[in-house]
Design a protein around this motif. Structure first.
Motif, mmCIF file in Angstrom:
data_model
loop_
_atom_site.group_PDB
_atom_site.id
_atom_site.type_symbol
_atom_site.label_atom_id
_atom_site.label_comp_id
_atom_site.label_asym_id
_atom_site.label_seq_id
_atom_site.Cartn_x
_atom_site.Cartn_y
_atom_site.Cartn_z
ATOM 1 N N THR A 161 0.627 -0.990 -0.005
ATOM 2 C CA THR A 161 0.108 0.103 0.016
ATOM 3 C C THR A 161 0.444 1.345 -0.099
ATOM 4 O O THR A 161 0.931 1.221 0.539
ATOM 5 C CB THR A 161 -0.780 -0.451 1.004
ATOM 6 O OG1 THR A 161 -1.993 -1.285 1.593
ATOM 7 C CG2 THR A 161 -1.854 1.399 1.607
ATOM 8 N N TYR A 162 0.623 2.320 -1.090
ATOM 9 C CA TYR A 162 1.033 3.660 -0.835
ATOM 10 C C TYR A 162 0.323 4.508 -0.002
ATOM 11 O O TYR A 162 -1.172 4.086 0.260
ATOM 12 C CB TYR A 162 1.405 4.180 -2.078
ATOM 13 C CG TYR A 162 2.273 3.434 -2.836
ATOM 14 C CD1 TYR A 162 3.764 3.677 -2.482
ATOM 15 C CD2 TYR A 162 1.187 2.557 -4.206
ATOM 16 C CE1 TYR A 162 4.494 2.971 -3.727
ATOM 17 C CE2 TYR A 162 2.835 1.799 -4.769
ATOM 18 C CZ TYR A 162 3.985 1.969 -4.415
ATOM 19 O OH TYR A 162 4.649 0.726 -5.197
ATOM 20 N N TYR A 163 0.943 5.533 1.067
ATOM 21 C CA TYR A 163 0.429 6.232 1.477
ATOM 22 C C TYR A 163 1.060 7.557 1.753
ATOM 23 O O TYR A 163 2.323 7.324 1.690
ATOM 24 C CB TYR A 163 0.007 5.893 3.295
ATOM 25 C CG TYR A 163 1.008 4.925 3.758
ATOM 26 C CD1 TYR A 163 1.543 5.910 4.608
ATOM 27 C CD2 TYR A 163 1.572 4.044 3.454
ATOM 28 C CE1 TYR A 163 2.633 5.703 5.486
ATOM 29 C CE2 TYR A 163 1.811 3.289 4.455
ATOM 30 C CZ TYR A 163 3.384 3.761 5.291
ATOM 31 O OH TYR A 163 3.930 2.925 5.950
ATOM 32 N N THR A 164 0.372 8.775 2.076
ATOM 33 C CA THR A 164 1.125 10.048 2.097
ATOM 34 C C THR A 164 1.815 9.789 3.826
ATOM 35 O O THR A 164 1.198 10.476 4.805
ATOM 36 C CB THR A 164 0.852 11.083 1.882
ATOM 37 O OG1 THR A 164 -0.723 11.227 2.792
ATOM 38 C CG2 THR A 164 -0.515 10.821 0.290
ATOM 39 N N ASP A 165 3.003 10.430 3.914
ATOM 40 C CA ASP A 165 3.340 10.936 5.105
ATOM 41 C C ASP A 165 2.992 11.925 5.568
ATOM 42 O O ASP A 165 2.515 12.805 4.983
ATOM 43 C CB ASP A 165 5.125 11.001 5.049
ATOM 44 C CG ASP A 165 5.799 11.083 5.989
ATOM 45 O OD1 ASP A 165 4.845 10.644 7.182
ATOM 46 O OD2 ASP A 165 6.777 11.613 6.352
ATOM 47 N N TYR A 166 2.929 11.572 7.156
ATOM 48 C CA TYR A 166 2.441 13.147 7.968
ATOM 49 C C TYR A 166 3.082 14.189 7.485
ATOM 50 O O TYR A 166 4.009 14.897 7.411
ATOM 51 C CB TYR A 166 2.485 13.180 9.636
ATOM 52 C CG TYR A 166 2.392 13.828 10.151
ATOM 53 C CD1 TYR A 166 1.217 13.934 10.170
ATOM 54 C CD2 TYR A 166 3.291 14.848 10.688
ATOM 55 C CE1 TYR A 166 0.742 15.138 12.110
ATOM 56 C CE2 TYR A 166 2.675 15.899 11.994
ATOM 57 C CZ TYR A 166 1.835 16.297 12.318
ATOM 58 O OH TYR A 166 1.504 17.329 12.789
ATOM 59 N N SER A 167 1.823 15.427 7.404
ATOM 60 C CA SER A 167 2.773 17.065 7.007
ATOM 61 C C SER A 167 2.012 18.416 8.089
ATOM 62 O O SER A 167 0.561 17.801 8.156
ATOM 63 C CB SER A 167 2.325 17.443 5.596
ATOM 64 O OG SER A 167 2.528 18.079 5.584
ATOM 65 N N GLU A 168 2.765 18.792 8.433
ATOM 66 C CA GLU A 168 2.393 20.320 8.685
ATOM 67 C C GLU A 168 1.163 20.762 8.059
ATOM 68 O O GLU A 168 0.432 22.017 8.626
ATOM 69 C CB GLU A 168 3.185 20.970 9.799
ATOM 70 C CG GLU A 168 3.621 20.192 11.404
ATOM 71 C CD GLU A 168 3.241 19.713 12.652
ATOM 72 O OE1 GLU A 168 2.058 20.535 12.494
ATOM 73 O OE2 GLU A 168 3.002 19.640 13.213
ATOM 74 N N GLU A 169 1.904 20.632 7.376
ATOM 75 C CA GLU A 169 0.507 21.762 6.092
ATOM 76 C C GLU A 169 -0.916 21.445 6.639
ATOM 77 O O GLU A 169 -1.069 22.426 5.564
ATOM 78 C CB GLU A 169 1.515 21.736 4.869
ATOM 79 C CG GLU A 169 3.183 22.797 5.585
ATOM 80 C CD GLU A 169 3.271 23.048 3.997
ATOM 81 O OE1 GLU A 169 2.891 23.760 2.852
ATOM 82 O OE2 GLU A 169 4.819 21.864 3.638
ATOM 83 N N LEU A 170 -1.039 20.266 6.375
ATOM 84 C CA LEU A 170 -2.093 19.606 6.124
ATOM 85 C C LEU A 170 -2.890 19.288 7.497
ATOM 86 O O LEU A 170 -3.583 18.384 7.310
ATOM 87 C CB LEU A 170 -1.947 18.440 5.403
ATOM 88 C CG LEU A 170 -2.239 18.491 3.838
ATOM 89 C CD1 LEU A 170 -2.256 17.343 3.267
ATOM 90 C CD2 LEU A 170 -3.374 19.762 2.864
#
Length: 530
Positions: free
Chosen positions: A106-115
């Motif tokens: 599975t692909y997933y996005t890393d945590y981001s303070e901008e979101l």
């Protein structure tokens, strides 16, 4: 005087091409991935972080049920590393880069303070309005950072594109974010095929890594009497490709091809410059060969000048040398292409000269004989004055006459300046021993009568909120014209969010009529007040 500046241009970021398979993305709205609990930033606001997960789907099986398009993207095996997405909420749009991680399947996005999305939390127990609506409008996935040469591998098509039929939920769509929840949203993406770049609903050159440049326009419309207005219009814009074909990248009437127009609270109408992102010339096209081609389409403006002839103007070409010449020395700010719609050539009578630092009031000629007049600028006290004539020349008690005249202070004037403090200018005069005040435009026109001197014209311009730079012919000039006087002056058309200053070419007739021959934005700051 206010120092004038050129408008600021903004250069769009871009991305690159190359194609890969079709995927099924699952969007995950969750609490912080690195924290189990959502962080409370304020008593009434909770920040919920937004993340995306991805699951690979079988492209062939998916396509079997899609007969929308007779040709499919040709995909390769690029590995997703970064997602560039555009979301908007609370009236603000932002583009964010997210690293893509994988657990092997599975692909997933890393945590981001901008979101981290702020969500209001009510204190009365009623949570029906405890949510934030987030609109996802762009989703692009690359095999590396596109600013450093990364190639585009996956893309979520838009609803108005030819490929929208291949997905169940094309962009844009809304996501409801609530405090303390984990919400999954399916997002289907297609692999990107450079040969079919126009089919995804994005501007084709936005999907490339080539640098983009701002090309800005400003237009005036002239009525049959020759009066200039800020214009409403749209643009068709074509670019030459490497095969010598003209490819349309902007179509008149569509979103983004018309200027922002409107009316300020004080009744002043405005039209802001329209800036379009364009690429440089293709390989093999010389700097003096046209590669951009645009057509201006006049549009109606019901509340300003009404319905007009909407026949497009003749097409114009631009070469790379001309595009570069629009940029100023800083390489960022730029001039714009000035379009005149239904406007005749301005008068050739006379030659412009700078407005000198010495007082222009010397040449003011009142309509009727005046014993003495004084032009006063006032802010708690007199900060400037100019006078002509002899005060109290025939008075029996000269000191008392002078004292009475000097006590004559208006409460307002025909010129408001010294922003933001707000000083004002008025005239006090003495005629046959009678003291009088002149404080508004009507009284000023009666005082001046026929506009038959440069001083008359400049004072009338000041009374209508125009100003100029001393000894600067581009931003402060005057000439005697065929019918009155022509001026190059400036005006603050909006003093707060935005701050906008326009340069005007005016004709002031002998009767005192002010005709706008030309108008252009010279300074625009979105978040500044004065």
């Amino acid at each position: 005087m206010i120092l004038l500046a050129n408008q600021y241009g903004k250069i769009m970021k871009t991305i690159k091409r190359v194609l890969v398979g079709m995927l099924l993305f699952t969007s995950l709205l969750a609490g912080c991935s690195k924290e189990e609990d959502s962080m409370i930033s304020e008593p009434s606001t909770q920040n919920v972080s937004l993340e995306f997960g991805a699951v690979l789907n079988d492209l062939a099986n998916k396509v079997m049920n899609k007969t929308i398009h007779n040709q499919l993207p040709n995909c390769n095996n690029g590995v997703p590393k970064l997602a560039r997405i555009t979301v908007s909420y609370n009236g603000e749009a932002r583009t964010v880069d997210l690293n893509i991680l994988s657990d092997g399947t599975t692909y997933y996005t890393d945590y981001s303070e901008e979101l981290k999305i702020p969500v209001k939390v009510s204190s009365d127990g009623d949570d029906s309005n405890d949510f934030t609506k987030v609109t996802l409008s762009e989703f692009l996935v690359y095999d590396a950072n596109p600013d450093n040469g990364g190639k585009l591998v996956w893309i979520a098509p838009k609803g108005d594109s030819d490929f929208s039929g291949y997905v169940d939920k094309p962009l844009p769509f809304d996501i409801t974010v609530r405090p303390g929840t984990k919400k999954y949203v399916e997002l289907e993406v297609l692999c990107f095929d450079e040969r079919m770049a126009n089919e995804y609903g994005y501007l084709s050159f936005v999907l490339t890594t080539e640098k983009l440049f701002n090309l800005c326009f400003f237009a005036n419309y002239c009525d049959d009497n020759g009066r200039h207005y800020p214009a409403n219009y749209s643009i068709d814009l074509f670019v030459l490709n490497e095969d010598g074909e003209q490819i349309q990248i902007y179509a008149g009437g569509e979103h983004g091809t018309m200027p922002d127009i409107g009316q300020y609270d004080d009744g002043e109408y405005f039209g802001r410059p329209l800036c379009l992102a364009v690429p440089g010339p293709p390989d093999g096209v010389a700097g003096d060969e046209d590669y951009l081609f645009y057509t201006i389409i006049p549009e109606d403006w019901e509340s300003l000048y009404g319905n007009i002839d909407n026949i497009p103007l003749a097409a114009e070409g631009l070469n790379w040398n001309e595009v570069q010449a629009l940029y100023n020395d800083d390489g960022e700010t730029q001039e714009y292409i000035h379009i005149l719609i239904n406007c005749e050539e301005v008068s050739a009578c006379g030659e412009f000269e700078t407005i000198p630092e010495s007082s222009f009031y010397d040449s003011i000629t009142p309509e009727n004989p005046v014993d003495y007049f004084e032009i006063v600028t006032y802010l708690d006290e007199i900060i400037f004055s100019f006078s002509q004539g002899e005060l109290c020349a025939d008075a029996e008690d000269i000191p008392n006459c002078i004292n009475e005249f000097e006590m004559l202070i208006a409460e307002d004037g025909f010129v408001i300046s010294c922003l933001p403090a707000g000083c004002y200018t008025f005239i006090r005069q003495q005629v046959d021993g009678v003291n009088q005040l002149i404080t508004n435009d009507e009284e000023l026109l009666e005082f001046l009568g026929i506009i038959d001197s440069k001083g008359d014209a400049l004072l009338l311009a000041l009374a209508n909120d125009y100003y100029w730079n001393i000894n600067d012919i581009e931003n402060g000039a005057i000439k005697e014209a065929c019918d009155g006087y022509e001026l190059i002056v400036s005006k603050i058309v909006s003093s707060c969010t935005p701050l906008q200053i326009d340069r005007f070419h005016l004709r002031i007739t002998h009767s005192g009529q002010i005709i706008i021959l030309d108008q252009e934005v010279i300074e625009y700051e979105e978040n500044i007040c004065i």
